[in-house]
Design a protein around this motif. Sequence first.
Motif, PDB file in Angstrom:
ATOM      1  N   ASN A 351       0.922  -1.176   0.377  1.00  0.00           N
ATOM      2  CA  ASN A 351      -0.031  -0.228   0.194  1.00  0.00           C
ATOM      3  C   ASN A 351       1.056   1.195   0.321  1.00  0.00           C
ATOM      4  OD1 ASN A 351      -2.441   0.075  -0.115  1.00  0.00           O
ATOM      5  ND2 ASN A 351      -2.653  -0.907   1.032  1.00  0.00           N
ATOM      6  N   MET A 352       2.094   1.159   0.824  1.00  0.00           N
ATOM      7  CA  MET A 352       2.602   2.207   0.621  1.00  0.00           C
ATOM      8  C   MET A 352       3.224   2.842  -0.498  1.00  0.00           C
ATOM      9  SD  MET A 352       4.689   2.082   4.638  1.00  0.00           S
ATOM     10  CE  MET A 352       5.194   3.242   4.658  1.00  0.00           C
ATOM     11  N   ALA A 353       3.695   1.266  -1.287  1.00  0.00           N
ATOM     12  CA  ALA A 353       4.731   2.186  -2.028  1.00  0.00           C
ATOM     13  C   ALA A 353       3.938   2.504  -3.586  1.00  0.00           C
ATOM     14  CB  ALA A 353       4.722   0.344  -2.964  1.00  0.00           C
ATOM     15  N   ALA A 354       2.396   2.496  -3.501  1.00  0.00           N
ATOM     16  CA  ALA A 354       1.305   2.538  -4.474  1.00  0.00           C
ATOM     17  C   ALA A 354       1.114   3.863  -4.258  1.00  0.00           C
ATOM     18  CB  ALA A 354      -0.017   2.080  -4.184  1.00  0.00           C
ATOM     19  N   LEU A 355       1.488   4.405  -2.649  1.00  0.00           N
ATOM     20  CA  LEU A 355       1.453   6.191  -2.805  1.00  0.00           C
ATOM     21  C   LEU A 355       2.655   6.597  -2.690  1.00  0.00           C
ATOM     22  CD1 LEU A 355      -0.800   4.990   0.623  1.00  0.00           C
ATOM     23  CD2 LEU A 355      -2.015   5.978  -1.870  1.00  0.00           C
ATOM     24  N   ALA A 356       3.970   6.383  -2.563  1.00  0.00           N
ATOM     25  CA  ALA A 356       5.186   7.406  -3.523  1.00  0.00           C
ATOM     26  C   ALA A 356       4.955   7.570  -2.138  1.00  0.00           C
ATOM     27  CB  ALA A 356       5.163   7.637  -4.456  1.00  0.00           C
TER      28      ALA A 356
END
Length: 523
Positions: A351-356
Motif C-alpha cells: 500500500n505504501m509503495a502505491a502511495l509513493a
Amino acid sequence: MQSKTFESLGINQVLSELVPLSSYGRALKKKHLAAGSHKLPFLREEYRRLESLLSFLRREMPKSLELKEYLHSLPELRIASAGGLVYQLHDLFEMKQFLFYYQKIRWFCLDNKLAYGSSLVDLEKYFALLDPEGQRLPLFNLSPLYDVALANALEEQKDLAIKLRTSRDKALERASRALGMNNLKPEFTLSKLQNDLYERVLASGFFALREDRATNAVFILIDDRESDKMKAQIFNIQSKIAAAESRILGRLSKKLNQIAPKLQKACAALARIDWDYTRACFALQYNCSLPVLHQKSSISITAARNLSFLNKPESEFQSLSFEIDKRINLLTGPNMGGKSTALKTLGQICNMAALAIPLPCESARLPIFDFVWYNQQAQSDENLSSFGLECVHLEQILKKRGRGLILLDEFGKSTNPAEGEALALAVLKYLNTTAHLCFAATHFTAPASLKGAAQFATRGVDLDLLEKIDAARNPDLKERLALISQAMDYRLLRLSGKQNPPLCAIRIAKALGLRSEILEHLK
C-alpha cells in the motif's frame, strides 16, 4: 472498503506520521492520498525526486533545517480568481510574507542544486513591489513612498499631532497651577473621599466628569478652542490618508492580480517540495528505503518492519523478508507465530509503495497493485456474521478492476471446519485463474495440495523455551506471553515441498495456562 483495509493494516497510523509543514503540502498530501493507487510512471518520478532529496538530506542535514524553517513559515495565500481580488492590508502582509519565504526557498534550491529550482519562477520583483523601502523583511506597511499625497498627509498629521500635544500640555500646566495639583494627566481617577478636591476639579472648567462611580470619579481634560480646531484638522487629514491608502491598495491589487497564474504555479511547486521533504524526513527517521518498481508478478522484500510497532524498540520485533513469485502463496505456522503480522506487513508495504511513500525495509522490488484487500477487517454495521461479512466483502473485492493483492488470514475459520476448509480451497483455486496475487495464512491442510502454489512457514516455536513456562512458578499472563514471544521465530521460510501445517495449538494452549484438567481429556 479501502478505509477499512487501511485501518486493519495500520496504514492510517503511518499516514499520521506524515505531516507537511505548510498548508500547501497538507493539501497535496490529501489530494495524493485521495487518488489511491497511482500509475507506475507517476510513482517512478515521485521516487526519483525523493531519492535525489534524500541524498541531499543525508549529506546536508544541518543545512536542510533552513528549508524546514522556510516551509513552516509560509502563510496560506489568497490568490485572485478570474474576477480579480481587492487586497486589504492583511492580505498584502501575508502576500509579502509568502514572497519572502518563497524566494528564500527558491534561492536555497538553486544554491544547493536541488531538482525543484527550475519549477520555482522568480518573483523577486513582486516582493520588491511590496518592499519599496528595501528593508527585506517579511513585514508590510503602506509606505509613504507609494504615494506623494500619502507622504504629505502623514507629515501634516505628524506636525498637527505634535502641536496638539503641546497645546494640551500647556492646558495641563494651567490646570495644575489653578488647582495646586502636580503631575496632572489628561485623564485621571479621584477618590470621593477627597470631597473638597472633587468639587474644585468639577468647578474648575479644565476637566469634565467622564465616569461617576460609587467610590471614585474619572475626569478627562477639556480641550480648548485651539485644540478642538487641530483635532478637526487631524480628522480631515485622516480622510485624505484613507483615500490615498485606498488608491494604493487598488494599484497594488491590480498588479498582483495579473500574476495569479504565477502564484498558483509557485504554490504548486511549494506543495511538491513540502510533501517530498515530509516523506524524505520520514524515510530518515524510520530507516526506510525506496523500492524498485516493475510490472512482473513477483515481490522481493528484505528486512521489512511493520510500522504498527512504531513506538516499540527494534529489539522487540523481528524483521521479515518475502520472496514471492507465484500467484498463490500459502503461509502456515503455529498459533501466535506471526502469520497475521506477516500478512499485514506485506499489505502495509505494498500500500505504501502505491502511495509513493518510503518503505520500512532494507530493499524492495515489487509491482504496484491496483488495490490491496485484507479479509480480517473491523466489523461493520451490516447484519451479518463474521463468515457472512467475509464472503460478502470477498465478492465485492473481486468485482474491482485491475490486479489486486489479496491477503487471506485464515479464510473460512469462522464456520464449520469441513465446509470452511473446502471453501478456502475453492477460493484459492479461483484466485489462481485471475491476475490477482494472493498471500494466504491458513491452518487447513487441503490448500497445501493446490498445484502451482508456493508454500511458506514461520520458522516455528522453540519447545524447549516453552518448557520454561511450565517450570516457572505460577507465571502471570504477561510473563507467559513474553516467554512465548521469546520462543517464536517469526521469520519466513519457503518450503521446498507440500507440507501440512504444524500442530502446536495444544502445546501453546498449555503455555498460555489452560488448566491441566482440560488438557487431560485430550489423552
